[in-house]
Design an enzyme around this catalytic site. Structure first.
Site, PDB file in Angstrom:
ATOM      1  N   GLU A 127      47.146  39.408  49.304  1.00  0.00           N
ATOM      2  CA  GLU A 127      47.119  40.523  48.352  1.00  0.00           C
ATOM      3  C   GLU A 127      47.409  41.787  49.135  1.00  0.00           C
ATOM      4  O   GLU A 127      46.526  42.325  49.807  1.00  0.00           O
ATOM      5  CB  GLU A 127      45.722  40.645  47.704  1.00  0.00           C
ATOM      6  CG  GLU A 127      45.345  39.493  46.816  1.00  0.00           C
ATOM      7  CD  GLU A 127      46.112  39.464  45.522  1.00  0.00           C
ATOM      8  OE1 GLU A 127      46.930  40.375  45.272  1.00  0.00           O
ATOM      9  OE2 GLU A 127      45.919  38.511  44.768  1.00  0.00           O
ATOM     10  N   CYS A 138      45.251  49.538  45.367  1.00  0.00           N
ATOM     11  CA  CYS A 138      46.608  48.988  45.551  1.00  0.00           C
ATOM     12  C   CYS A 138      47.398  49.007  44.248  1.00  0.00           C
ATOM     13  O   CYS A 138      48.627  48.988  44.283  1.00  0.00           O
ATOM     14  CB  CYS A 138      46.552  47.584  46.148  1.00  0.00           C
ATOM     15  SG  CYS A 138      45.499  46.474  45.238  1.00  0.00           S
TER      16      CYS A 138
END
Ligand code: NAD
Length: 480
Positions: A253, A287
């Protein structure tokens, strides 16, 4: 020392909380003051070997606990988290900086993640494939992959650890998790909830140290069967290649640079209000934070004007102060990065509409910032800012804009606002990102897949995909 912070920051290996055996350590600081609040010891090689042995033994026990029983323990963990939310959230704010209200939401959201995996672990179904011969049964069963090495970052110290620990435990895996050295106390209190709920010794092992030394050692160990990393693209590529070298499955990720497309037909005030809230949450260190705002020509002035008004009203301050609306950045590296990105954009001709500067001499505070007229070669349009900077880009032609929105190596989250069904369909089919959310902020729920494509990584941490990440397929053909 702050009295509310933990007196000792222990590691957790084989069911025992203790100081690591290495003589190396580092200071933990409060990002609102940059004053020390704790001291964190680093894991030695011997500690890593103990954690590996514990994770192997823990796996041998946990994989034999039924998914039904595992689910009960996880549900109890989630209950304990809700009971302890104030304490865990306070530690989180003291070490990470975010608003206490955001920290509480993170802990409660993480409890929802635990609950989701508690249930989903019971649905690790296999299948039966019709056989070619009488008396043969062709079965596919899903098995836990084995001990996991998890590496979680500092922007959501509890949530990011929750996704890795819960995916592992629900599938029947054990885990060694290296949580962020900057924010060790909230993961410690989080892991205590699992322990108090009855997770056996060795199933979760928590440690801290020099990230590179720990990851290189753990990824190479034959005990470890799966890697899960959340963090920056360069480190993700490094760990991804290490995982490949040792033939380990991996979930990555990594960073993003989320485009948000605002079309002429929307109510600019309400969309600006929603997006300003999203942009400055956790001081932009998310993010999936919207970073590149593509605004259609007619909506541009009204949208950008309203967004700037809202950003101006954000009171920046200590996350523990209820009057604050945005906390400090988590570490001085981020403040330096913000200054350098803004300076580069300014030098290349961008206009700083508001913000652009660090605040004061104490703590890692930076102003909510809006940039316009940013030239294509400015770094901000290529590098993930990971901070409180919004870049406004005017567009006329939707096709040209979509090409730009897809032009970066990142492919994590993307957003669009329009009431035109045709435009919405085109946008959702064209955006080359792992997640597309139209007309609201609809991603990052425990039950929905969360993950990127291209340089933003591979694999998912939510939804059924988040469980499958820790399962392996076994085919059994049985002639009775
Ligand atoms: P960094 O690249 O040094 O570290 C990112 C994370 O990876 C940290 O948690 C760190 O402890 C860990 N790490 C670093 N080297 C490692 C290694 N060899 N093995 C294992 N773990 C390792 O950057 P940083 O200054 O801490 O963070 C800045 C950048 O990281 C941001 O620009 C952002 O792109 C990215 N980031 C992304 C997320 C996310 O949610 N995807 C979270 C935090 C940081």
């Amino acid at each position: 020392m702050t009295t509310q912070y933990l007196d000792t920051l222990d590691h957790f290996i084989n069911g025992v909380w203790a100081q690591p055996t290495s003589s190396e350590s580092q200071t933990v600081v409060n990002p609102a003051t940059n004053k020390p609040i704790g001291r964190l010891g680093h894991a030695s090689r011997a500690d890593l070997d103990s954690a590996l042995a514990a994770a192997q033994a823990g796996f041998n026990i946990w994989r034999r606990v039924s998914a039904f029983e595992r689910g009960k323990i996880l549900r109890k963990t989630a209950d304990l988290m809700r009971q302890r939310v104030d304490r865990i959230a306070t530690l989180l704010t003291l070490e990470q900086g975010k608003l206490l209200a955001e920290a509480k939401l993170e802990v409660l959201g993480s409890a929802d993640v635990v609950d989701w995996f508690a249930e989903e672990g019971r649905r690790a179904y296999g299948r039966i494939i019709p056989a070619r011969a009488d008396g043969v049964r062709n079965m596919v069963i899903m098995e836990p992959i084995g001990p996991v090495a998890g590496f979680s970052p500092w922007n959501f110290p509890v949530l990011q650890a929750a996704r890795k620990i819960c995916g592992s435990l629900a599938a029947g895996c054990s885990i060694i998790i290296k949580c962020p050295e900057e924010t060790p106390a909230s993961p410690i209190e989080f892991v205590k909830c699992f322990q108090d709920a009855g997770v056996p010794a060795g199933v979760i092992n928590l440690l801290y140290g020099v990230p590179k030394d720990i990851s290189e050692y753990l990824v190479a160990s034959p005990v470890i069967r799966k890697i899960s990393f959340t963090g920056s693209v360069p480190v993700g590529k490094l760990l991804g290649s290490l995982a490949g070298l040792h033939m380990k499955r991996a979930t990555m990720e990594l960073g993003g640079h989320a485009p948000v497309l605002i079309f002429d037909d929307v109510d600019t005030d309400s969309v600006a209000t929603l997006l300003a809230g999203m942009k400055y949450r956790n001081a932009g260190q998310v993010c999936v934070s919207p970073t590149r705002f593509f605004v259609q020509n007619k909506a541009y002035d009204k949208f950008v004007g309203k967004f700037i008004d809202l950003a101006k009203q954000i009171k920046v301050g200590d996350g523990m102060d209820p009057a604050s609306k945005m906390g400090p950045l988590a570490n001085p590296r981020r403040v330096n990065a913000m200054e350098s990105i803004v300076l580069d954009a300014k030098e290349k001709g961008a206009k700083v509409q508001i913000g652009g500067n660090r605040i004061g001499n104490e703590g890692n505070f930076f102003e909510p910032t809006v940039l316009t007229d940013v030239p294509d070669n400015a770094r901000i349009l290529h590098e993930e800012p990971f901070g409180p900077i919004a870049t406004m880009i005017r567009f006329n032609d939707a096709d040209e804009m979509l090409t730009k929105a897809n032009s970066l190596p990142f492919g994590l989250a993307s957003y669009a606002f329009t009431h035109d069904a045709k435009t919405a369909t085109k946008v959702s089919n064209t955006l080359d990102h792992g997640m597309v959310s139209i007309n609201h902020f609809g991603i990052a729920l425990p039950e929905t897949p969360f993950g990127g494509i291209k340089d933003s990584g591979y694999g998912h941490e939510g939804g059924i995909e988040g469980l499958n990440a820790y399962l392996q397929t076994k085919f059994i053909s049985h002639l009775a």
